[in-house]
Design a protein around this motif. Structure first.
Motif, mmCIF file in Angstrom:
data_model
loop_
_atom_site.group_PDB
_atom_site.id
_atom_site.type_symbol
_atom_site.label_atom_id
_atom_site.label_comp_id
_atom_site.label_asym_id
_atom_site.label_seq_id
_atom_site.Cartn_x
_atom_site.Cartn_y
_atom_site.Cartn_z
ATOM 1 N N MET A 1 1.355 -1.271 -0.409
ATOM 2 C CA MET A 1 -0.045 -0.117 0.220
ATOM 3 C C MET A 1 0.938 1.058 -0.304
ATOM 4 N N LYS A 29 -3.649 6.153 -5.247
ATOM 5 C CA LYS A 29 -2.683 5.191 -5.332
ATOM 6 C C LYS A 29 -3.509 4.200 -4.695
ATOM 7 N N THR A 30 -3.384 3.961 -3.613
ATOM 8 C CA THR A 30 -3.229 3.242 -2.892
ATOM 9 C C THR A 30 -4.904 2.459 -3.718
ATOM 10 N N VAL A 31 -5.494 2.763 -3.970
ATOM 11 C CA VAL A 31 -6.660 2.192 -4.619
ATOM 12 C C VAL A 31 -6.688 0.969 -6.164
ATOM 13 N N TYR A 32 -5.471 2.269 -6.278
ATOM 14 C CA TYR A 32 -5.375 1.371 -7.923
ATOM 15 C C TYR A 32 -4.238 -0.102 -7.742
ATOM 16 N N TYR A 33 -3.466 0.586 -6.620
ATOM 17 C CA TYR A 33 -2.165 -0.900 -6.742
ATOM 18 C C TYR A 33 -2.812 -1.897 -5.671
ATOM 19 N N ASP A 34 -3.638 -1.606 -4.976
ATOM 20 C CA ASP A 34 -4.003 -3.023 -4.317
ATOM 21 C C ASP A 34 -5.910 -3.920 -4.708
ATOM 22 N N GLU A 35 -5.907 -2.512 -5.478
ATOM 23 C CA GLU A 35 -7.901 -3.528 -6.180
ATOM 24 C C GLU A 35 -7.511 -3.901 -7.882
ATOM 25 N N ARG A 36 -7.631 -5.287 -7.758
ATOM 26 C CA ARG A 36 -7.258 -5.315 -9.411
ATOM 27 C C ARG A 36 -8.734 -4.772 -10.115
ATOM 28 N N ARG A 39 -8.989 -1.541 -11.442
ATOM 29 C CA ARG A 39 -7.246 -1.073 -12.185
ATOM 30 C C ARG A 39 -7.365 -2.084 -13.507
ATOM 31 N N THR A 80 -14.335 0.060 -1.464
ATOM 32 C CA THR A 80 -12.645 -0.354 -1.123
ATOM 33 C C THR A 80 -12.699 -0.377 0.839
ATOM 34 N N ASN A 84 -11.839 -2.134 3.358
ATOM 35 C CA ASN A 84 -11.288 -2.292 4.734
ATOM 36 C C ASN A 84 -11.916 -1.861 5.474
#
Ligand SMILES: Nc1ncnc2c1ncn2[C@@H]1O[C@H](COP(=O)(O)OP(=O)(O)OP(=O)(O)O)[C@@H](O)[C@H]1O
Length: 139
Positions: A1, A29-36, A39, A80, A84
């Protein structure tokens, strides 16, 4: 994250607009990198926007298209957030209320995605059919 190391342990209120903005962008950035799924939505949105330029959409078509894209991304971010919160509160143990919250939040994403598909179909299908017959006649 993604998390800025300098502010990793901050719990008090942000001191400036720039700091608030910085954390908000970290949220993107967090939601982009964590959630397939997020993306995937971003990639599809990008393709649809390119299609919009190819088909030279008018202002109202752009407005509907962009609204539906933003609704899907917004719903995915809220989904998301709820996921969490449930994971934090339940510490990854099964809880019927946690299930209810996650399922309803996922349902909200599905609802916005269905809306986006309908909007996309209403805008692009007639143009694609038109293009198909135009190409057929010119061959
Ligand atoms: N703590 C829990 N208590 C009860 N059910 C849960 C819990 N955590 C997850 N679930 C169930 O598992 C499903 C998947 O949860 P998870 O948090 O893995 O979502 P996800 O796979 O990230 O969802 P999405 O497809 O929206 O990204 C939820 O929709 C819910 O039905």
């Amino acid at each position: 994250m993604p998390m800025d190391s300098k502010d990793k342990k901050q719990v008090e209120k942000n001191k400036s607009f720039i700091q608030s903005l910085d954390f908000a962008i970290t949220g993107w950035k967090t939601v982009y990198y964590d959630e397939r799924n997020f993306r995937k939505h971003v990639r599809v949105s990008f393709l649809v926007i390119v299609l919009g330029f190819i088909f030279s959409l008018n202002l109202s078509e752009w407005l509907w298209l962009l609204t539906s894209i933003f609704l899907v991304l917004f719903a995915e971010m809220l989904n998301t957030t709820f996921e969490n919160i449930v994971d934090m509160v339940t510490d990854y143990h099964f809880d019927p209320l946690g299930k209810k919250i996650k399922d309803v939040a996922a349902g909200a994403v599905l609802l916005t995605a269905c809306f986006a598909v309908v909007i996309g179909a209403l805008i692009f299908l007639p143009k694609m059919v038109h293009l198909f017959f135009y190409l057929k006649e010119s061959l």
